[in-house]
Design a protein around this motif. Sequence first.
Motif, PDB file in Angstrom:
ATOM      1  N   THR A 162     -45.978 -20.935   7.486  1.00 58.41           N
ATOM      2  CA  THR A 162     -46.381 -20.028   6.409  1.00 58.41           C
ATOM      3  C   THR A 162     -47.600 -19.194   6.790  1.00 58.41           C
ATOM      4  OG1 THR A 162     -47.514 -21.934   5.422  1.00 58.41           O
ATOM      5  CG2 THR A 162     -45.392 -21.320   4.488  1.00 58.41           C
ATOM      6  N   GLU A 163     -48.440 -19.682   7.706  1.00 58.98           N
ATOM      7  CA  GLU A 163     -49.600 -18.884   8.118  1.00 58.98           C
ATOM      8  C   GLU A 163     -49.205 -17.711   9.005  1.00 58.98           C
ATOM      9  OE1 GLU A 163     -49.577 -22.460  11.029  1.00 58.98           O
ATOM     10  OE2 GLU A 163     -49.050 -22.008   8.931  1.00 58.98           O
ATOM     11  N   HIS A 164     -47.957 -17.715   9.481  1.00 56.40           N
ATOM     12  CA  HIS A 164     -47.457 -16.598  10.288  1.00 56.40           C
ATOM     13  C   HIS A 164     -46.543 -15.681   9.486  1.00 56.40           C
ATOM     14  CE1 HIS A 164     -48.128 -19.251  14.106  1.00 56.40           C
ATOM     15  NE2 HIS A 164     -49.248 -18.709  13.652  1.00 56.40           N
ATOM     16  N   MET A 165     -46.513 -15.873   8.167  1.00 57.01           N
ATOM     17  CA  MET A 165     -45.695 -15.026   7.307  1.00 57.01           C
ATOM     18  C   MET A 165     -46.560 -14.043   6.535  1.00 57.01           C
ATOM     19  SD  MET A 165     -42.877 -17.737   5.777  1.00 57.01           S
ATOM     20  CE  MET A 165     -42.054 -16.458   4.810  1.00 57.01           C
ATOM     21  N   SER A 166     -46.008 -12.857   6.311  1.00 58.61           N
ATOM     22  CA  SER A 166     -46.682 -11.836   5.518  1.00 58.61           C
ATOM     23  C   SER A 166     -46.721 -12.253   4.050  1.00 58.61           C
ATOM     24  CB  SER A 166     -45.948 -10.503   5.668  1.00 58.61           C
ATOM     25  OG  SER A 166     -46.394  -9.555   4.735  1.00 58.61           O
ATOM     26  N   LEU A 167     -47.651 -11.678   3.298  1.00 61.78           N
ATOM     27  CA  LEU A 167     -47.713 -11.971   1.858  1.00 61.78           C
ATOM     28  C   LEU A 167     -47.271 -10.786   1.006  1.00 61.78           C
ATOM     29  CD1 LEU A 167     -50.426 -10.338   0.811  1.00 61.78           C
ATOM     30  CD2 LEU A 167     -51.605 -12.284   1.776  1.00 61.78           C
ATOM     31  N   HIS A 168     -46.863  -9.672   1.640  1.00 60.04           N
ATOM     32  CA  HIS A 168     -46.579  -8.454   0.875  1.00 60.04           C
ATOM     33  C   HIS A 168     -45.412  -8.623  -0.093  1.00 60.04           C
ATOM     34  CE1 HIS A 168     -43.313  -7.932   3.808  1.00 60.04           C
ATOM     35  NE2 HIS A 168     -42.784  -7.106   2.930  1.00 60.04           N
ATOM     36  N   TRP A 169     -44.531  -9.577   0.178  1.00 62.89           N
ATOM     37  CA  TRP A 169     -43.279  -9.702  -0.578  1.00 62.89           C
ATOM     38  C   TRP A 169     -43.386 -10.589  -1.806  1.00 62.89           C
ATOM     39  CZ3 TRP A 169     -40.961 -14.597  -0.911  1.00 62.89           C
ATOM     40  CH2 TRP A 169     -41.552 -15.581  -0.094  1.00 62.89           C
ATOM     41  N   VAL A 170     -44.503 -11.340  -1.969  1.00 63.81           N
ATOM     42  CA  VAL A 170     -44.545 -12.348  -3.029  1.00 63.81           C
ATOM     43  C   VAL A 170     -44.880 -11.762  -4.398  1.00 63.81           C
ATOM     44  CG1 VAL A 170     -45.125 -14.216  -1.453  1.00 63.81           C
ATOM     45  CG2 VAL A 170     -46.963 -12.926  -2.525  1.00 63.81           C
ATOM     46  N   ASP A 171     -45.468 -10.578  -4.433  1.00 65.06           N
ATOM     47  CA  ASP A 171     -45.884  -9.997  -5.706  1.00 65.06           C
ATOM     48  C   ASP A 171     -44.675  -9.815  -6.623  1.00 65.06           C
ATOM     49  OD1 ASP A 171     -47.564  -8.836  -7.611  1.00 65.06           O
ATOM     50  OD2 ASP A 171     -47.142  -6.815  -6.881  1.00 65.06           O
ATOM     51  N   GLY A 172     -44.705 -10.460  -7.777  1.00 68.58           N
ATOM     52  CA  GLY A 172     -43.601 -10.373  -8.729  1.00 68.58           C
ATOM     53  C   GLY A 172     -42.528 -11.410  -8.504  1.00 68.58           C
ATOM     54  N   ARG A 173     -42.380 -11.890  -7.272  1.00 68.43           N
ATOM     55  CA  ARG A 173     -41.361 -12.895  -6.990  1.00 68.43           C
ATOM     56  C   ARG A 173     -41.883 -14.299  -7.272  1.00 68.43           C
ATOM     57  NH1 ARG A 173     -36.518 -13.128  -4.116  1.00 68.43           N
ATOM     58  NH2 ARG A 173     -36.649 -10.938  -3.511  1.00 68.43           N
ATOM     59  N   ILE A 174     -43.161 -14.546  -6.961  1.00 63.31           N
ATOM     60  CA  ILE A 174     -43.783 -15.851  -7.233  1.00 63.31           C
ATOM     61  C   ILE A 174     -45.012 -15.581  -8.104  1.00 63.31           C
ATOM     62  CG2 ILE A 174     -44.705 -17.984  -6.258  1.00 63.31           C
ATOM     63  CD1 ILE A 174     -43.371 -17.275  -3.620  1.00 63.31           C
ATOM     64  N   PRO A 175     -44.900 -15.667  -9.410  1.00 64.61           N
ATOM     65  CA  PRO A 175     -46.018 -15.309 -10.281  1.00 64.61           C
ATOM     66  C   PRO A 175     -47.125 -16.356 -10.286  1.00 64.61           C
ATOM     67  CG  PRO A 175     -44.180 -16.131 -11.575  1.00 64.61           C
ATOM     68  CD  PRO A 175     -43.694 -16.045 -10.162  1.00 64.61           C
ATOM     69  N   ARG A 176     -48.364 -15.898 -10.532  1.00 62.56           N
ATOM     70  CA  ARG A 176     -49.480 -16.826 -10.717  1.00 62.56           C
ATOM     71  C   ARG A 176     -49.365 -17.435 -12.111  1.00 62.56           C
ATOM     72  NH1 ARG A 176     -54.968 -17.500  -9.184  1.00 62.56           N
ATOM     73  NH2 ARG A 176     -54.939 -15.705  -7.787  1.00 62.56           N
ATOM     74  N   PRO A 177     -49.332 -18.755 -12.217  1.00 67.31           N
ATOM     75  CA  PRO A 177     -49.186 -19.370 -13.541  1.00 67.31           C
ATOM     76  C   PRO A 177     -50.474 -19.238 -14.356  1.00 67.31           C
ATOM     77  CG  PRO A 177     -49.504 -21.064 -11.872  1.00 67.31           C
ATOM     78  CD  PRO A 177     -49.373 -19.759 -11.134  1.00 67.31           C
ATOM     79  N   PRO A 178     -50.388 -18.995 -15.663  1.00 68.01           N
ATOM     80  CA  PRO A 178     -51.583 -18.958 -16.513  1.00 68.01           C
ATOM     81  C   PRO A 178     -52.244 -20.339 -16.542  1.00 68.01           C
ATOM     82  CG  PRO A 178     -49.666 -18.024 -17.646  1.00 68.01           C
ATOM     83  CD  PRO A 178     -49.155 -18.697 -16.416  1.00 68.01           C
ATOM     84  N   VAL A 179     -53.575 -20.358 -16.598  1.00 69.12           N
ATOM     85  CA  VAL A 179     -54.290 -21.635 -16.575  1.00 69.12           C
ATOM     86  C   VAL A 179     -53.916 -22.497 -17.767  1.00 69.12           C
ATOM     87  CG1 VAL A 179     -56.344 -20.702 -17.757  1.00 69.12           C
ATOM     88  CG2 VAL A 179     -56.555 -22.723 -16.283  1.00 69.12           C
ATOM     89  N   GLU A 180     -53.650 -21.881 -18.921  1.00 70.55           N
ATOM     90  CA  GLU A 180     -53.289 -22.680 -20.091  1.00 70.55           C
ATOM     91  C   GLU A 180     -51.946 -23.380 -19.898  1.00 70.55           C
ATOM     92  OE1 GLU A 180     -52.632 -18.256 -21.257  1.00 70.55           O
ATOM     93  OE2 GLU A 180     -54.057 -19.474 -20.114  1.00 70.55           O
ATOM     94  N   ASP A 181     -51.023 -22.744 -19.145  1.00 69.03           N
ATOM     95  CA  ASP A 181     -49.745 -23.401 -18.860  1.00 69.03           C
ATOM     96  C   ASP A 181     -49.934 -24.605 -17.944  1.00 69.03           C
ATOM     97  OD1 ASP A 181     -48.498 -21.557 -20.426  1.00 69.03           O
ATOM     98  OD2 ASP A 181     -47.225 -20.705 -18.858  1.00 69.03           O
ATOM     99  N   ILE A 182     -50.843 -24.479 -16.985  1.00 70.15           N
ATOM    100  CA  ILE A 182     -51.132 -25.595 -16.083  1.00 70.15           C
ATOM    101  C   ILE A 182     -51.676 -26.782 -16.869  1.00 70.15           C
ATOM    102  CG2 ILE A 182     -52.644 -26.362 -14.217  1.00 70.15           C
ATOM    103  CD1 ILE A 182     -50.464 -24.670 -13.123  1.00 70.15           C
ATOM    104  N   ILE A 183     -52.609 -26.518 -17.774  1.00 75.55           N
ATOM    105  CA  ILE A 183     -53.209 -27.601 -18.556  1.00 75.55           C
ATOM    106  C   ILE A 183     -52.169 -28.227 -19.482  1.00 75.55           C
ATOM    107  CG2 ILE A 183     -54.966 -28.159 -20.279  1.00 75.55           C
ATOM    108  CD1 ILE A 183     -56.667 -25.895 -19.043  1.00 75.55           C
ATOM    109  N   LYS A 184     -51.383 -27.386 -20.170  1.00 78.23           N
ATOM    110  CA  LYS A 184     -50.327 -27.910 -21.032  1.00 78.23           C
ATOM    111  C   LYS A 184     -49.355 -28.776 -20.231  1.00 78.23           C
ATOM    112  CE  LYS A 184     -50.030 -24.210 -24.516  1.00 78.23           C
ATOM    113  NZ  LYS A 184     -49.175 -23.108 -25.003  1.00 78.23           N
ATOM    114  N   SER A 185     -48.962 -28.277 -19.072  1.00 76.77           N
ATOM    115  CA  SER A 185     -48.025 -29.008 -18.237  1.00 76.77           C
ATOM    116  C   SER A 185     -48.573 -30.367 -17.845  1.00 76.77           C
ATOM    117  CB  SER A 185     -47.703 -28.178 -16.982  1.00 76.77           C
ATOM    118  OG  SER A 185     -47.005 -28.931 -16.033  1.00 76.77           O
ATOM    119  N   ALA A 186     -49.856 -30.409 -17.484  1.00 77.83           N
ATOM    120  CA  ALA A 186     -50.454 -31.658 -17.010  1.00 77.83           C
ATOM    121  C   ALA A 186     -50.541 -32.712 -18.105  1.00 77.83           C
ATOM    122  CB  ALA A 186     -51.831 -31.381 -16.430  1.00 77.83           C
ATOM    123  N   ILE A 187     -50.679 -32.289 -19.368  1.00 80.93           N
ATOM    124  CA  ILE A 187     -50.824 -33.268 -20.445  1.00 80.93           C
ATOM    125  C   ILE A 187     -49.521 -33.484 -21.214  1.00 80.93           C
ATOM    126  CG2 ILE A 187     -53.289 -32.797 -20.690  1.00 80.93           C
ATOM    127  CD1 ILE A 187     -52.689 -31.170 -23.190  1.00 80.93           C
TER     128      ILE A 187
END
Length: 436
Positions: A162-187
Amino acid sequence: MKTAILGGGLSGLTLARLLHEKGDDVVVLEAEPEYGGLCRSRTAQGFTFDTGGSHIIFSRDEEVLAFMRRMIADNEQRNNRTTKIFYKHLFVKYPFENGLSDLPPYDRFACINGFVQNLIAVEKGEIPPPKNFREWIYYTFGNGISECYMVPYNEKIWKYPTEHMSLHWVDGRIPRPPVEDIIKSAIGISTEGYTHQSVFSYPFEGGIEALVHAIAAPVKKYIRTGFRVVSIRRSGEIWKISNGREVIEADRCICTMPLQHLLPCLGKVPPEVIDAAAALKYNSLICVNIGMKGAVPDFSWVYVPDPAVGRANRISFPSHYSRRVAPPGCSAVLAEITHQRGDEVALMSDEELIQEVTGMLEKMQILTSDQIVCSSVERQPFAYVVYDLDYLKNIAAVKEYCEGSGIPLVGRFAQFEYLNMDGCIRSVMDFVASHP
């Protein structure tokens, strides 16, 4: 105007249909005995399997989704997605960041703590912007989620560091999760990710090939199968396309087949373009199909990041997509294994691959070997585009040459982009709209 379309996969067939509807004279030249490309299906002993991996019909693009659903309007089954990740012998909710409450306590803590600590560091400017895909994963998810799932799974499917892969393609394909979703998920408060996939369609009869057959219906008589292009030459305003025995003449030539097949047909291609195309990275795919007696877990598909469990990165259950893909009382299981050309997986026999997947499914307690009714293996040489760090430079050189030669590139392996089915259809619609 007569248009020759090189390649009879999803992109080529959609392009032929849309141009035909505009009144163009079209011919589709497909090398294989059957058209459909990665969207073909096989039926044997009452089981139907897609040969290019497990396909479903969904999209954020409403126009494309409406087109696909219109094609199977009388042959559609709608399904709610139920997807899991097999992690430490647990079936964890997908996406991983939405299933943290399913994890063992220490892993759950590592994931939520890593995400929050990383988020604070990013907001303080203590972490520099990522320069490659691996750095982007850590920058987006923190150490816990990255090391538990994101890095292992991505290195398993891409077969590339993965360190030899570009990051240009991830925008929109792998979204950043909202912090509130992470907390909800954990509990343990239910949250959903990738909601555009939460409901998907699939042909009731015929597997995913039913979709391409419906798309191809108006242009079926213009499809030439078994026509493997070996030479493409321009004579004045006319293109002459040959398979070594016959020459097809056309006013326009559009490529939807892999670039690696196109360039050798063009004659004197500059060495730097040949080198750029040779440097483009991609994965091949092996599908191991298992027809079995009895039921399977009520999942749509399962991701498997741990290589110790088995070589397959995804296990799908097509008999949950349509009840017609397996006989009564039976189920269908499809395992996908990505690999590089010539590697140890490529050299495994069909029987070895079936044994490998059977052992994996037994470890996961999905089946026992005595339940198996039939099995088969399908191999696809071109499956996934891999975005290495030199991708943008290399693809630019190839595209510039092809465009200068007057051959437009449309679709997954002609554009050499990681396009799902909806992305392929969108690329065709955009091309037709911009080339009246």
